[in-house]
Design a protein around this motif. Structure first.
Motif, mmCIF file in Angstrom:
data_model
loop_
_atom_site.group_PDB
_atom_site.id
_atom_site.type_symbol
_atom_site.label_atom_id
_atom_site.label_comp_id
_atom_site.label_asym_id
_atom_site.label_seq_id
_atom_site.Cartn_x
_atom_site.Cartn_y
_atom_site.Cartn_z
ATOM 1 N N LEU A 255 0.835 -1.198 0.000
ATOM 2 C CA LEU A 255 0.000 0.000 0.000
ATOM 3 C C LEU A 255 0.872 1.250 0.000
ATOM 4 N N MET A 256 1.929 1.229 0.805
ATOM 5 C CA MET A 256 2.842 2.376 0.845
ATOM 6 C C MET A 256 3.476 2.606 -0.526
ATOM 7 N N LYS A 257 3.827 1.515 -1.195
ATOM 8 C CA LYS A 257 4.412 1.616 -2.535
ATOM 9 C C LYS A 257 3.420 2.253 -3.503
ATOM 10 N N TYR A 258 2.169 1.820 -3.418
ATOM 11 C CA TYR A 258 1.139 2.378 -4.302
ATOM 12 C C TYR A 258 0.956 3.872 -4.040
ATOM 13 N N GLN A 259 0.888 4.239 -2.763
ATOM 14 C CA GLN A 259 0.682 5.647 -2.413
ATOM 15 C C GLN A 259 1.862 6.515 -2.829
ATOM 16 N N GLU A 260 3.080 5.986 -2.689
ATOM 17 C CA GLU A 260 4.262 6.742 -3.109
ATOM 18 C C GLU A 260 4.293 6.940 -4.620
ATOM 19 N N GLU A 261 3.923 5.916 -5.356
ATOM 20 C CA GLU A 261 4.003 5.974 -6.823
ATOM 21 C C GLU A 261 2.887 6.804 -7.443
ATOM 22 N N PHE A 262 1.714 6.821 -6.782
ATOM 23 C CA PHE A 262 0.562 7.483 -7.400
ATOM 24 C C PHE A 262 0.040 8.646 -6.577
ATOM 25 N N GLY A 263 0.838 9.065 -5.592
ATOM 26 C CA GLY A 263 0.551 10.314 -4.899
ATOM 27 C C GLY A 263 -0.580 10.251 -3.899
ATOM 28 N N GLY A 264 -0.995 9.052 -3.506
ATOM 29 C CA GLY A 264 -2.084 8.930 -2.551
ATOM 30 C C GLY A 264 -1.572 8.989 -1.125
ATOM 31 N N SER A 265 -2.485 9.094 -0.198
ATOM 32 C CA SER A 265 -2.185 9.007 1.219
ATOM 33 C C SER A 265 -3.288 8.198 1.882
ATOM 34 N N ASP A 266 -3.126 7.893 3.136
ATOM 35 C CA ASP A 266 -4.165 7.129 3.828
ATOM 36 C C ASP A 266 -5.501 7.827 3.759
ATOM 37 N N GLU A 267 -5.486 9.162 3.963
ATOM 38 C CA GLU A 267 -6.726 9.916 3.990
ATOM 39 C C GLU A 267 -7.339 10.043 2.595
ATOM 40 N N THR A 268 -6.518 10.410 1.598
ATOM 41 C CA THR A 268 -7.068 10.631 0.263
ATOM 42 C C THR A 268 -7.496 9.333 -0.384
ATOM 43 N N THR A 269 -6.822 8.225 -0.027
ATOM 44 C CA THR A 269 -7.197 6.946 -0.617
ATOM 45 C C THR A 269 -8.559 6.496 -0.101
ATOM 46 N N LEU A 270 -8.841 6.804 1.169
ATOM 47 C CA LEU A 270 -10.097 6.349 1.756
ATOM 48 C C LEU A 270 -11.287 7.220 1.350
ATOM 49 N N ASN A 271 -11.044 8.435 0.878
ATOM 50 C CA ASN A 271 -12.134 9.343 0.534
ATOM 51 C C ASN A 271 -12.566 9.202 -0.916
#
Length: 377
Positions: free
Chosen positions: A361-377
């Protein structure tokens, strides 16, 4: 060589394999790397500092070492005299003198403080690790050593735990020791010491059944791949692919091909995967087949085909599967790359809910600019 001769040669080769009872896949996996063999058991040695122990009648004797798997015993009242005693002799008994502070150490360990136990028992039992070949009925060493080993694995130095494990006679030890060393394997993964992981797996590969080893090794390989330790993952798959069990060998080959696809070696991945026959949903290894074929399709830049295979794997696999976070990553990225944004966003939300702290998940967020908060919204 003409066509008829080639066909005849092929029939002869297949006939030879069947006649010898060989797994047809076994002739095709010899190029895959494997885990090294575990260290040889040392049966002749001398202790640097001989240890005073008690015999079956509580009389003192001196444990000097071992001679070809038998105990070397000296006697305090007979200077220069020694006896060579079988480890399982009916009249032999090796009693380690129990430390006076033992009850206090046990009480501390029960409260989660293993330091006193570890530090107190280390000087007394660590030098005796090779004497664990003595049956439990002929010594109290196991009772004390098991306490030390548990404390070492739970709270001690990782290098010490691995070094001690390499000296233990695993073919003579109980399931309690096996449970502890399995915990140690996962500790090496948590601490990113994959060299130690490989050492331990090499030892276990010599004493566990193929099924027992596979139950430990496949999740370890997933963790190694997640951490980028692709060499270790390949060795695990290469070792298991040599199994005489055709289903286990096929599963290992599928994962070996998957691993090659992960590192971008699409040609090598296809060469490996083409050794495994096409599978259908009822086949035992169909889930792994879908994972491997899907990952190969990604490596060959055929995302739509990859999504088809990986979607089937998603449906068939449990949320607890060790490879599931990696599968979520692959599908989320694949849907996004092919313009299926709604599907990608839905999976990203699930991904963050089920595996909030996972490296994939961290890899996905780093590569595509997401974060825990933005991914959940």
């Amino acid at each position: 060589m003409n066509c008829n001769r080639l066909q005849a040669f092929g029939r002869l080769a297949i006939g030879f394999i069947v006649a010898c009872g060989m797994n047809p896949l076994s002739a095709q996996v010899t190029d895959l790397p494997t885990l090294d063999s575990g260290p040889e058991v040392v049966e002749t040695f001398e202790l640097e500092n001989p240890v005073t122990v008690l015999d079956i009648n509580d009389r003192p004797q001196i444990l000097v070492g071992m001679e070809e798997g038998k105990l070397r015993i000296a006697f305090p009242n007979l200077p220069g005299a020694e006896a060579i005693v079988p480890v399982d002799g009916k009249a032999s008994y090796v009693k380690i003198i129990r430390p006076e502070e033992m009850d206090s150490w046990v009480a501390s360990a029960a409260k989660g403080n293993y330091g006193p136990m570890l530090n107190g028992l280390r000087p007394q039992v660590k030098p005796l690790v090779r004497f664990l070949v003595i049956p439990t009925t002929r010594t109290n060493l196991h009772e004390l050593f098991l306490r030390y080993y548990e404390s070492l694995i739970l709270t001690g130095n990782l290098d010490e735990a691995v070094a001690v494990s390499t000296e233990m006679p695993w073919n003579r030890l109980s399931s309690e020791y096996m449970n502890l060393v399995e915990r140690l394997v996962y500790r090496t993964i948590e601490e990113d010491n994959f060299e130690a992981t490989e050492q331990l797996l090499s030892i276990l590969s010599t004493v566990l059944t193929e099924e027992e080893l596979a139950n430990i090794a496949f999740p370890v390989a997933d963790a190694a791949r997640t951490a980028g330790a692709h060499g270790l993952a390949s060795k695990i798959y290469g070792s298991l692919a040599r199994s005489s069990d055709e289903e286990l060998s096929e599963k290992s080959l599928l994962w070996a091909g998957y691993s090659k696809a992960v590192t971008g070696e699409a040609y090598q991945a296809r060469m490996i995967l083409d050794q495994v026959p096409e599978m259908e949903r009822g086949d035992e290894n169909f889930l792994t087949y879908c994972l491997a074929r899907g990952r190969l399709s990604y490596a060959e830049e055929n995302l739509n085909e990859g999504l088809r295979y990986l979607s089937q794997a998603m449906v068939l696999s449990s949320v607890k599967a060790s490879f599931k976070p990696e599968l979520y990553y692959l599908l989320t990225v694949g849907y996004g790359e092919t313009g299926q944004d709604a599907a990608a966003e839905r999976l990203a939300r699930e991904f963050a809910i089920f595996y909030p702290d996972n490296p994939w998940l961290m890899k996905y967020q780093e590569e595509f600019g997401g974060s825990d908060e933005t991914t959940l919204n």
